[in-house]
Design a protein around this motif. Sequence first.
Motif, PDB file in Angstrom:
ATOM      1  N   ALA A 139       0.811  -1.217   0.000  1.00 14.92           N
ATOM      2  CA  ALA A 139       0.000   0.000   0.000  1.00 14.92           C
ATOM      3  C   ALA A 139       0.842   1.263   0.000  1.00 14.92           C
ATOM      4  CB  ALA A 139      -0.935  -0.008   1.208  1.00 14.92           C
ATOM      5  N   SER A 140       1.959   1.249   0.738  1.00 17.00           N
ATOM      6  CA  SER A 140       2.753   2.461   0.914  1.00 17.00           C
ATOM      7  C   SER A 140       3.359   2.987  -0.385  1.00 17.00           C
ATOM      8  CB  SER A 140       3.868   2.222   1.937  1.00 17.00           C
ATOM      9  OG  SER A 140       4.738   1.188   1.488  1.00 17.00           O
ATOM     10  N   LYS A 141       3.491   2.127  -1.389  1.00 19.93           N
ATOM     11  CA  LYS A 141       4.044   2.575  -2.680  1.00 19.93           C
ATOM     12  C   LYS A 141       3.257   2.003  -3.852  1.00 19.93           C
ATOM     13  CE  LYS A 141       7.721  -0.965  -2.556  1.00 19.93           C
ATOM     14  NZ  LYS A 141       9.183  -1.207  -2.740  1.00 19.93           N
ATOM     15  N   LEU A 142       1.974   1.700  -3.610  1.00 15.17           N
ATOM     16  CA  LEU A 142       1.167   1.048  -4.643  1.00 15.17           C
ATOM     17  C   LEU A 142       1.036   1.897  -5.899  1.00 15.17           C
ATOM     18  CD1 LEU A 142      -0.553  -1.363  -5.487  1.00 15.17           C
ATOM     19  CD2 LEU A 142      -2.526  -0.226  -4.446  1.00 15.17           C
ATOM     20  N   ASP A 143       0.779   3.194  -5.727  1.00 18.33           N
ATOM     21  CA  ASP A 143       0.609   4.053  -6.894  1.00 18.33           C
ATOM     22  C   ASP A 143       1.873   4.055  -7.750  1.00 18.33           C
ATOM     23  OD1 ASP A 143      -0.964   6.217  -8.372  1.00 18.33           O
ATOM     24  OD2 ASP A 143       0.879   7.278  -7.885  1.00 18.33           O
ATOM     25  N   ALA A 144       3.026   4.160  -7.118  1.00 20.18           N
ATOM     26  CA  ALA A 144       4.295   4.165  -7.848  1.00 20.18           C
ATOM     27  C   ALA A 144       4.541   2.820  -8.525  1.00 20.18           C
ATOM     28  CB  ALA A 144       5.442   4.500  -6.898  1.00 20.18           C
ATOM     29  N   GLN A 145       4.195   1.724  -7.847  1.00 22.91           N
ATOM     30  CA  GLN A 145       4.374   0.397  -8.428  1.00 22.91           C
ATOM     31  C   GLN A 145       3.480   0.211  -9.650  1.00 22.91           C
ATOM     32  OE1 GLN A 145       3.566  -1.863  -4.791  1.00 22.91           O
ATOM     33  NE2 GLN A 145       5.645  -2.688  -4.869  1.00 22.91           N
ATOM     34  N   LEU A 146       2.220   0.602  -9.533  1.00 25.09           N
ATOM     35  CA  LEU A 146       1.299   0.470 -10.662  1.00 25.09           C
ATOM     36  C   LEU A 146       1.719   1.361 -11.823  1.00 25.09           C
ATOM     37  CD1 LEU A 146      -2.163   0.392  -8.825  1.00 25.09           C
ATOM     38  CD2 LEU A 146      -0.980  -1.527  -9.901  1.00 25.09           C
ATOM     39  N   GLU A 147       2.183   2.550 -11.502  1.00 29.59           N
ATOM     40  CA  GLU A 147       2.609   3.466 -12.556  1.00 29.59           C
ATOM     41  C   GLU A 147       3.831   2.921 -13.285  1.00 29.59           C
ATOM     42  OE1 GLU A 147       2.010   6.971 -14.838  1.00 29.59           O
ATOM     43  OE2 GLU A 147       0.744   5.791 -13.486  1.00 29.59           O
ATOM     44  N   GLU A 148       4.758   2.351 -12.543  1.00 33.08           N
ATOM     45  CA  GLU A 148       5.948   1.780 -13.170  1.00 33.08           C
ATOM     46  C   GLU A 148       5.583   0.583 -14.044  1.00 33.08           C
ATOM     47  OE1 GLU A 148      10.468   0.903 -11.853  1.00 33.08           O
ATOM     48  OE2 GLU A 148       8.958  -0.191 -10.692  1.00 33.08           O
ATOM     49  N   GLN A 149       4.700  -0.272 -13.552  1.00 32.79           N
ATOM     50  CA  GLN A 149       4.246  -1.422 -14.350  1.00 32.79           C
ATOM     51  C   GLN A 149       3.623  -0.953 -15.663  1.00 32.79           C
ATOM     52  OE1 GLN A 149       5.891  -4.119 -12.592  1.00 32.79           O
ATOM     53  NE2 GLN A 149       4.136  -5.136 -13.498  1.00 32.79           N
ATOM     54  N   ARG A 203       3.896   2.057 -17.199  1.00 36.47           N
ATOM     55  CA  ARG A 203       4.850   2.774 -18.054  1.00 36.47           C
ATOM     56  C   ARG A 203       5.776   1.784 -18.769  1.00 36.47           C
ATOM     57  NH1 ARG A 203       5.730   7.838 -18.273  1.00 36.47           N
ATOM     58  NH2 ARG A 203       4.586   8.209 -16.330  1.00 36.47           N
ATOM     59  N   ASN A 204       6.289   0.813 -18.045  1.00 35.03           N
ATOM     60  CA  ASN A 204       7.197  -0.170 -18.651  1.00 35.03           C
ATOM     61  C   ASN A 204       6.501  -0.967 -19.746  1.00 35.03           C
ATOM     62  OD1 ASN A 204       9.251   0.652 -16.969  1.00 35.03           O
ATOM     63  ND2 ASN A 204       9.072  -1.078 -15.559  1.00 35.03           N
ATOM     64  N   PHE A 205       5.263  -1.347 -19.515  1.00 39.59           N
ATOM     65  CA  PHE A 205       4.515  -2.116 -20.501  1.00 39.59           C
ATOM     66  C   PHE A 205       4.245  -1.299 -21.749  1.00 39.59           C
ATOM     67  CE2 PHE A 205       0.666  -3.836 -22.457  1.00 39.59           C
ATOM     68  CZ  PHE A 205       0.918  -5.201 -22.453  1.00 39.59           C
ATOM     69  N   LEU A 206       3.777  -0.082 -21.551  1.00 32.27           N
ATOM     70  CA  LEU A 206       3.364   0.732 -22.688  1.00 32.27           C
ATOM     71  C   LEU A 206       4.539   1.338 -23.454  1.00 32.27           C
ATOM     72  CD1 LEU A 206       0.184   2.479 -21.257  1.00 32.27           C
ATOM     73  CD2 LEU A 206       0.366   0.471 -22.730  1.00 32.27           C
ATOM     74  N   LYS A 207       5.704   1.364 -22.859  1.00 29.86           N
ATOM     75  CA  LYS A 207       6.880   1.851 -23.570  1.00 29.86           C
ATOM     76  C   LYS A 207       7.656   0.715 -24.238  1.00 29.86           C
ATOM     77  CE  LYS A 207       7.878   6.240 -21.301  1.00 29.86           C
ATOM     78  NZ  LYS A 207       8.047   6.986 -22.561  1.00 29.86           N
ATOM     79  N   SER A 208       7.240  -0.520 -24.004  1.00 31.67           N
ATOM     80  CA  SER A 208       7.955  -1.670 -24.551  1.00 31.67           C
ATOM     81  C   SER A 208       7.489  -1.987 -25.965  1.00 31.67           C
ATOM     82  CB  SER A 208       7.728  -2.895 -23.655  1.00 31.67           C
ATOM     83  OG  SER A 208       8.218  -4.056 -24.288  1.00 31.67           O
TER      84      SER A 208
END
Length: 199
Positions: free
Chosen positions: A126-136, A138-143
């Motif tokens: 929970a403490s970094k969920l937004d950042a984790q989801l955003e990274e997932q 971003r990485n997917f859509l930039k691949s």
Amino acid sequence: MSAKGDVDYAGLKRDESRLNAYLGQLDANPPMGDWSSDEKLAYWINLYNAGTLKLIVDNYPVSSITSLDNGKPWDVKRVKSGGKMYSLDAIENEVIRPRFDEPRIHFAVNCAAASCPPLRNEAFVASKLDAQLEEQTRNFLKSDQFISVDGSNVEVSRIFDWYGEDFGNVAAYIAKYRDDVTAESSVTFSDYDWALNSK
């Protein structure tokens, strides 16, 4: 697990007790009413992913998740939370999607296939969920593995076809993460590779 999300299922099978213990911990500690929304969402994503890993490990070696349960492994109730049995489909489509209205979960839950978003090499918290989801996301859509752009034409993962209602205008959604896509881009969907996401 490799950096690109390939899973060492053979290694997991050799150390299956740790995965079983983790699933037991999730079962014994289901979301409570006083949990935050992020705590609950992180829990359900982790339960889905651990349940998928357990399914593959229990049947390993296997070439594809779709070769299990007559091609419908997501419909079988096999994951426990608070003593209640859930299917993977129920976790995603009866719990996560309607309760949380968070399209980025489609880049976090993993279906054990080559075309799935890479499995994260850590649990969601929970403490970094937004950042984790955003990274997932971003990485997917930039691949280039998952998105192919040719001028005004963009070929995207079939995830955007199956769950289009969660994203709205698919081109506009992708354009938030890529400079070479606009809201007016023409969208088509690529074939989905169901081969196991194994090392």
